[in-house]
Every structure is written in C-alpha cells, then in structure tokens.
Design a protein around this motif. Structure first.
Motif, PDB file in Angstrom:
ATOM      1  N   GLY A   1       8.952  -1.450   5.939  1.00  0.00           N
ATOM      2  CA  GLY A   1       9.034  -2.412   4.846  1.00  0.00           C
ATOM      3  C   GLY A   1       9.756  -1.896   3.617  1.00  0.00           C
ATOM      4  N   THR A   2      10.446  -0.768   3.737  1.00  0.00           N
ATOM      5  CA  THR A   2      11.143  -0.176   2.598  1.00  0.00           C
ATOM      6  C   THR A   2      12.586  -0.669   2.561  1.00  0.00           C
ATOM      7  N   THR A   3      13.052  -1.076   1.378  1.00  0.00           N
ATOM      8  CA  THR A   3      14.436  -1.540   1.201  1.00  0.00           C
ATOM      9  C   THR A   3      15.161  -0.639   0.211  1.00  0.00           C
TER      10      THR A   3
ATOM     11  N   ALA B   1       0.820  -1.209   0.000  1.00  0.00           N
ATOM     12  CA  ALA B   1       0.000   0.000   0.000  1.00  0.00           C
ATOM     13  C   ALA B   1       0.854   1.259   0.000  1.00  0.00           C
ATOM     14  N   ALA B   2       2.026   1.188   0.626  1.00  0.00           N
ATOM     15  CA  ALA B   2       2.911   2.352   0.683  1.00  0.00           C
ATOM     16  C   ALA B   2       3.556   2.659  -0.653  1.00  0.00           C
ATOM     17  N   GLY B   3       3.749   1.680  -1.505  1.00  0.00           N
ATOM     18  CA  GLY B   3       4.361   1.896  -2.812  1.00  0.00           C
ATOM     19  C   GLY B   3       4.176   0.661  -3.668  1.00  0.00           C
TER      20      GLY B   3
ATOM     21  N   PHE C   1       9.195  -6.990   4.309  1.00  0.00           N
ATOM     22  CA  PHE C   1       8.557  -6.626   5.572  1.00  0.00           C
ATOM     23  C   PHE C   1       9.613  -6.735   6.652  1.00  0.00           C
ATOM     24  N   SER C   2       9.406  -6.057   7.750  1.00  0.00           N
ATOM     25  CA  SER C   2      10.392  -6.017   8.825  1.00  0.00           C
ATOM     26  C   SER C   2      10.114  -7.101   9.861  1.00  0.00           C
TER      27      SER C   2
END
Length: 619
Positions: A375-377, A264-266, A284-285
């Motif tokens: 959850g961003t890499t 949902a964030a990107g 995901f973290s």
C-alpha cells in the motif's frame, strides 16, 4: 417635439408587469433612421429601446413587432394592428450608471426612443475589474460586450449550440478573454480546468495552459487518476462488474482491511484509525486485493479439522499469478473444498482482466501513484492536485480523447469528485475554492449529465450546480443537445450563451431555462450566424445579441470541418494503410508503422573546409 426628434419611435399604450406595448408613430415610414450620421434599424426584434423618465431612463428589449404585438382588446377599425411593438423591460440608468431591474414603470403615453450608440456605450461601456470583453454587439460592432466574471463563474454558465455553430471557438475565445484579454488586465491568477473530450483545445490554448493527456504528445504531461482515490462502489463497479450484496461485502471488507494496514504502516495527515472508511482516499493494492480473495476462493484444506491449506505453489501479486492447491478429492481423505468461499471467482476474473488490460493503465496503474503490495506509493494526492491546479499557468486542459468510451463517463466522474471533495473540505485554506475559486469547463456535457444518467459524473455535476457557488467551484457546461442535459443542472446556470440552435426541442429547453422573459429573442436562435450568440443572465448587463471575438488562426481549436472539395480535388497519394492500422492498434493518432532509422551526420561547409585545407598546406 416628437415629430422633430429623430430617435422617437412611438408611445406607451399598455403596461403589464415588465412587458409593455408600444404604438409606433405614424411618421415612421421606413425601417431605417439616420441619427448623427449613423444608420439604425427601427423595430428589430432583439434591439433596445429607451423610455425617458425624468432624471432616469428605462431600457427594454423588443420582443415582438407587428399585429401579434397589438393589445388583445384593440378595435381593428380604429387601430392599425400592424404598427405595434411588445417590449420587455430589463433595466434602468441614472446618469452614467446602469443597473438591471426596475425601480418604477412607465406611464401610458410616455415616449419611446431608439437606443443610439451613446446609449449603448452607457450600458456596455463599463470597464470594471470584473468585466471581461467577449465580443461586440451584432447591431453595433464598435460597441464591446462585457460579462461580469464573478457572476459568470460563481452562478455557473452554459454555452449551447448546434454542431458547426461555433461552440468550440466561443469556448476558446471566452477562456482567452478571461486570462489574456486584448484590451485590458487579464486574470493571470485564474484557475480553470477544462475537460477536453475530443482533444480540440491543446492547439488553441496551449500557450496559456498545462495539458494532461492519457496519450501525451511532446510538451504534454501524462494524465493519471489513482483508483484508490475513488469511492469503493464506483471502483468495484468498473473492475468487478455488478455485484450482489454478499459479493459486495466480501470486496469492501477486504478493501477496508487493506486500507487499515496501510494506515498502520505509516500515518497519513488528517486521518486516524477510528475515522477511516472504505471510501477514504487511502492507497491499497488492487493486485493484493485480487490475490488475497482468489487465494481464499480456490483454497483446498486438509487435516482433521480441515484447516490446513493444501498449497503446492504460492501465488504472486505482481504477475497476477494465482496460487496452486492440491485438487480436492471425493471421500474422507481430502483435500476438501473451502466451504467458506464467497463464490466470487467470476468478478475476480474480471478484476484480473482489467488489471492486465493496458488501455486502463491511466487509472489502474497510475505511475508513481500506484501502490505496492504493502500500500506504499511514491507520491500522494497532494502532488496530483498540485499538478492539476497548482502550476503557474491559469488553465489546465485534461485531454480525454484517448480514453476508451467504456470508462470515459466514470473517469470524468472520478476527476470531478476528487477535485470537488478536495476543494470542499479545504474551503478555509488558501488553495481552497473560497479564497482561490475554480471554474470547471465541461465539454459534451449531455453525454454524462442527462436526466436518466444515474452515474457518478451526473451526481457530482448536480452537486456542483447546487452547492458549488458557496465553495468557490463554478461550472460551465458546453453542449450541442440542451434537451439531453438534466433540467435541474441547466436551471442552475445563471448565464446562458446560446448560439445557433435548429432543433425545436433544444430551443424549447433553452427558452425554459432563461432567467429573462425573452421568448421573442430566443426565436432568433435558428437564424444566428456562425460565431453569433444571444447572451442572457446574471453576467450580462442586458440580454444581447453578440458577435463573439474570433481568435487568431493559430489559436483556433481543432474542430474545423474538413475541406471536402479541396481534399477530393487532389489525387490520392500512395500511402500504405499500415499506418492507419498502427494508429488504430496503438489508440494514438501519432503512432507509426515503421520506425525510421535515420543516421545523422554533421554537415561541414565545403568552402570553410577548403580554406582549412589550404591553411594546412601553407603551414
């Protein structure tokens, strides 16, 4: 004519399918024959014979010699039972073109001849683009043995041999022959992935390979495997241990939720919210997963409806610090325990322990592929696959020697699954397996493909063995214990390269997996020399006993036996065992106990310095 032809061996006395029995000629008084200046051994098990059939010749392999090869109905009073051979027919030649298989069978009383050097060149002399030189005939070292590269890769293969038989050298030689052969055009565009369990091949193949390692040395790249690319089941089995159904649901529901928040964030290419699953390779973290679940487990509540968290200090995901709540009290005043808790504190404690264990950084803290709490890499899987498979060298070595044994098999399964899934779903793309095939070389295959190993690695290898041919993924299994390899997987290996095998159980498994009826030839396995192999199957024109090319000394793998007599003949050098302990603790062979503080000073040539001073005085 038979008496004057030096190649004449005898006549066909019986035909049964592809097996024929040959009565040796009385004129053969010795085991040697001299033909055009070359000496040939007559009636050797594993040697070839030729049976002329007009315009074409049939070729066979001697499987048995002596009384045991005589026909069962032979009358011992009339026939010398010691002068018989059993030959297994294998192929035929018309003109200069040799093919495996038979279009006709010999007749009774047809003549049988020794295969000479000119015949061997007729069989093995082809130099097509798909022919890879791997060694020379044991019986004629000037004849090069070549294997069909297409069949070697797509129909899978196995290199089997006892410890010390030359397996690692054979693997290094074969891969170098594919990429950089000594006498022809190489496959510079090859794509080969080698799983190096013991760290043997970096020195042998480093000039044609990109090396990834969990403990990288200078010139090597760090090996990381993002945990979020694994299936949820295999990941949780590693980080949380055995979970019952209710506990597993608690974890997988939270993982699904976190992956949906990441999406949902990107947006992620090729994925929409309706198709995402708990196994989708979405970042995901794990730290966020732990914090959310532990917060729910230890939460205490106040208020009339017992719905107000009695939190004193929030937790922190980055430092893996749990939140602090007011302890629950007995009575009606509260705070109260969270009755909806799942009872998963123990697996959560194991998850935290795994995240804090630095030995597993390559999978749980994968550098630029580690997600933040949102959850961003920094990098996605395309960069990871490009590093493994998309560089400008034909070979990739994944050095797994520094991986803890507790996670080694699971890591191998994860690597294989990531690669196979990527190539399977991209089979119509230019970098997919169909348009750019991949060969996966699996060292020590018996450790993770045994019949009773119900692990992810075994499942993926079985899938590659059964389906890989259609999607351009080939497998080469390397093992010293063929008996411990799953029979289904071994039976899918179209080409077998069998080096010396002394264990009878292992030999029986190899005999059962052979695509040709060559039990007599396989009986030679215990007496093969180091670096000598019997090659049979799809890639070989004929089953053959071969001396594999020996690489140059600088391209030998690090698998040689220690020189015991030389080492023990030298007096022990005074060296502290602090260096031993340092390497043990660091889990690295290059660790040091004390860092050398060396001050580097520029060296000035004394003669030039004097001449400069004279020049200054003269001025």
């Amino acid at each position: 004519m038979r008496d004057t032809d030096p190649t004449y061996l005898g006549r066909v006395a019986g035909v049964a399918g592809a097996s024929i029995r040959v009565k040796l000629a009385e004129s053969l008084s010795s085991g040697l024959a001299i033909i055009k200046g070359h000496t040939y051994r007559v009636g050797q098990v594993g040697s070839f014979v030729r049976i002329p059939q007009g315009y074409q010749d049939l070729y066979g392999i001697v499987a048995e010699v002596g009384a045991a090869a005589a026909p069962p109905s032979a009358d011992g009073a009339d026939i010398d039972t010691g002068r018989w051979m059993r030959v297994e027919l294998a192929g035929e030649a018309i003109g200069d073109r040799f093919e495996r298989g038979l279009s006709q069978h010999p007749n009774i009383d047809d003549s049988v001849h020794i295969v000479t050097e000119s015949d061997l060149k007729r069989i093995y002399g082809g130099k097509g683009d798909d022919q890879v030189p791997v060694g020379c005939l044991s019986s004629a070292e000037n004849i090069t043995v070549r294997l069909a590269l297409d069949a070697l890769v797509t129909r899978h293969s196995a290199i089997l041999g006892s410890t010390g038989s030359g397996k690692s050298t054979t693997v290094a030689s074969l891969l170098r022959s594919i990429v950089r052969p000594m006498d022809g055009k190489g496959a510079d565009g090859a794509r080969v992935l080698l799983l190096d369990i013991h760290g043997e091949y970096s020195a042998a193949l480093g000039d044609i390979a990109t090396v990834f390692s969990t403990t990288p040395q200078p010139g090597e790249k760090p090996l990381v495997v993002p945990y979020w690319a694994l299936e949820a089941g295999e990941l949780l089995d590693f980080v949380a241990g055995d979970l019952n159904d209710n506990h597993l649901i608690a974890f997988t529901d939270k993982i699904q939720e976190l992956k949906e928040k990441t999406l949902a964030a990107g947006s992620l290419a090729g994925l929409d919210a309706n198709s995402i699953t708990v196994d989708s390779p979405v970042p995901f973290s794990l730290k966020k997963l732990w914090l959310d679940l532990i917060d729910f487990e230890i939460r205490t509540l106040t208020g009339t409806n017992r719905d107000v968290p009695a939190i004193e200090k929030p937790g922190d995901a980055e430092s893996l610090t749990p939140p602090q709540y007011t302890p629950h009290a007995i009575g009606s005043a509260g705070p109260y325990l969270n009755t909806a808790a799942k009872g998963i504190r123990r697996p959560l404690n194991l998850l935290r322990s795994r995240l804090l264990d630095r030995r597993y950084d390559f999978i749980l803290h994968p550098g630029e592929w580690e997600p933040d709490v949102n959850g961003t890499t920094a990098k996605d899987l395309d960069v990871l696959l490009s590093g493994w498979l998309g560089h400008d060298k034909p070979l990739t070595i994944l050095d797994l020697s520094g991986v803890p044994s507790a996670v080694l098999v699971r890591l191998i399964g994860s690597i294989l699954r990531i690669i196979y899934e990527a190539l399977f779903w991209s089979r119509e793309k230019t970098e997919g397996g169909v348009l750019r095939p991949l060969l996966i070389v699996m060292e020590e295959a018996h450790r993770y493909v045994s019949p009773e190993s119900g692990n992810v690695a075994a499942d993926v290898v079985k899938r590659i063995a059964k389906e890989g041919r259609k999607y351009g993924v080939g497998a080469m299994l390397v093992s010293q214990r063929p008996a411990e390899i799953d029979e289904t997987v071994l039976s899918q290996c179209g080409t077998l390269i069998a080096l010396r095998l002394t264990n009878p159980t292992d030999r029986a498994r190899v005999k059962g997996a052979l695509p040709d009826n060559l039990s007599g030839l396989m009986d030679l396995l215990p007496v093969l020399r180091t670096g000598e192999a019997i090659i049979a199957g799809e890639a070989a024109r004929l089953p053959v006993r071969t001396r594999v090319f020996l690489p140059s000394s600088e391209h030998l793998p690090n698998s040689l036996d220690p020189a015991v007599s030389e080492a023990w003949a030298t007096r022990r050098k005074a060296e502290g065992y602090d260096r031993v302990v340092a390497s043990w603790r660091a889990q690295s062979t290059t660790a040091v106990a004390k860092k050398a503080d060396v001050k580097r000073v520029a060296v000035v040539d004394s003669s030039s310095a004097k001449s400069d001073s004279k020049d200054e005085k003269a001025e």
